[in-house]
Design a protein around this motif. Structure first.
Motif, PDB file in Angstrom:
ATOM      1  N   ARG A   1      16.229 -10.770   8.002  1.00 18.56           N
ATOM      2  CA  ARG A   1      16.729  -9.401   7.799  1.00 18.56           C
ATOM      3  C   ARG A   1      17.202  -9.200   6.366  1.00 18.56           C
ATOM      4  NH1 ARG A   1      19.278 -10.567  12.897  1.00 18.56           N
ATOM      5  NH2 ARG A   1      18.216  -9.482  14.613  1.00 18.56           N
TER       6      ARG A   1
ATOM      7  N   CYS B   1      11.825  -4.443  12.596  1.00 22.57           N
ATOM      8  CA  CYS B   1      11.619  -5.881  12.444  1.00 22.57           C
ATOM      9  C   CYS B   1      11.993  -6.544  13.765  1.00 22.57           C
ATOM     10  CB  CYS B   1      12.481  -6.414  11.309  1.00 22.57           C
ATOM     11  SG  CYS B   1      11.978  -8.011  10.662  1.00 22.57           S
TER      12      CYS B   1
ATOM     13  N   ALA C   1       7.192  -7.350  11.184  1.00 23.27           N
ATOM     14  CA  ALA C   1       7.897  -6.323  10.414  1.00 23.27           C
ATOM     15  C   ALA C   1       6.917  -5.226  10.042  1.00 23.27           C
ATOM     16  CB  ALA C   1       8.515  -6.933   9.166  1.00 23.27           C
TER      17      ALA C   1
END
Length: 265
Positions: free
Chosen positions: A183, A192, A262
């Motif tokens: 992240r 994500c 993602a």
């Protein structure tokens, strides 16, 4: 282009080119199938496989109908990939390149894959930025990374107990196996997702796994090659095999990894 024999951090990216890796590669096929399915590849998509190794992920994407570029820093791996593509009669472009400086334009691909590939780049921020840079808006970056909480993490802990000053950081690639770290690297990505997965590496005993995954190829091999004390190597091997017993059953080592998807905005 850096030479594959270069010492230090950069040489860690060649560990999967060493020793018996081609014999190990089939163990990765279930992870590759899951990764390509998660990427949602459609016929005609442009796909980049970063750290393509022997070409298994690139071949899987090509069978899904994609136009594929396979990239690796190791010339030997690309030669094996070309041979595999020729056998499959698959039209794939093979490119020598570095995950930290991908030799492709911005926004060039619908999907960027990396199956335990880019995670070995010494500069994590640059590698992550490059994956995003070459992906079209709305495209997907999908990759796998070994988990620090699984068998690879346990073996790395054993390694650091036995090696005072490894030539490179044996923990660095395991950062990519932590969702919080991912992240941070993909801070501008809102979509994500993460899945914990297991691979089963089929071997008769933990000792056989240790020989191929650590001593002859795999992420720990560069450090082991620096050890010239036979007694120290034997002690490391003893403790490593003992740790592997916790993950061994039914003639398989259960290896935990993180799968990431993602969507680039």
């Amino acid at each position: 282009m850096d030479d594959p024999t270069e010492p230090g951090d950069r040489s860690a990216r060649h560990v999967w080119s060493a020793g018996r890796y081609p014999a190990m590669a089939p163990n990765m096929l279930p992870a590759i199938a899951r990764l390509v399915n998660t990427a949602g590849i459609d016929p005609g998509n442009r796909v980049l496989d970063v750290g393509c190794g022997t070409g298994n992920a690139a071949l899987t994407a090509r069978r899904a109908g994609a136009n594929v570029v396979g990239l690796d820093i190791a010339h030997g791996m690309l030669e094996l990939a070309r041979d595999n593509a020729s056998l499959a009669e698959a039209d794939i472009d093979w490119v020598t390149g570095d995950a930290e400086t991908l030799p492709v334009p911005d926004d060039a691909f619908d999907v960027v894959l990396s199956n335990f590939g880019h995670v070995f780049a010494p500069d994590s921020a640059r590698a992550g930025a490059e994956l995003r840079r070459v992906t079209k808006p709305g495209g997907r970056v999908c990759f796998t990374a070994w988990s620090p909480n699984g068998v690879v993490g346990d073996l790395t802990a054993v390694l650091t107990d036995h090696v005072a000053e490894p030539p490179s950081d044996p923990w660095s690639h395991l950062q990519w196996g932590e969702p919080d770290f991912v992240r941070d690297q993909f801070a501008d990505v809102t979509d994500c997702s993460f899945q914990r997965r297991l691979l089963e590496f089929r071997y008769a005993t933990p000792s056989h796994f240790w020989r191929e995954f650590a001593e002859e190829s795999g992420p720990l091999s560069p450090v082991l090659r620096q050890m010239d004390d036979d007694d120290a190597r034997a002690a490391l091997r003893r403790d490593a095999v003992a740790a592997l017993e916790d993950w061994f059953g039914d003639n398989a080592i259960r290896v935990e990894y993180l799968q990431v998807r993602a969507v680039i905005e």
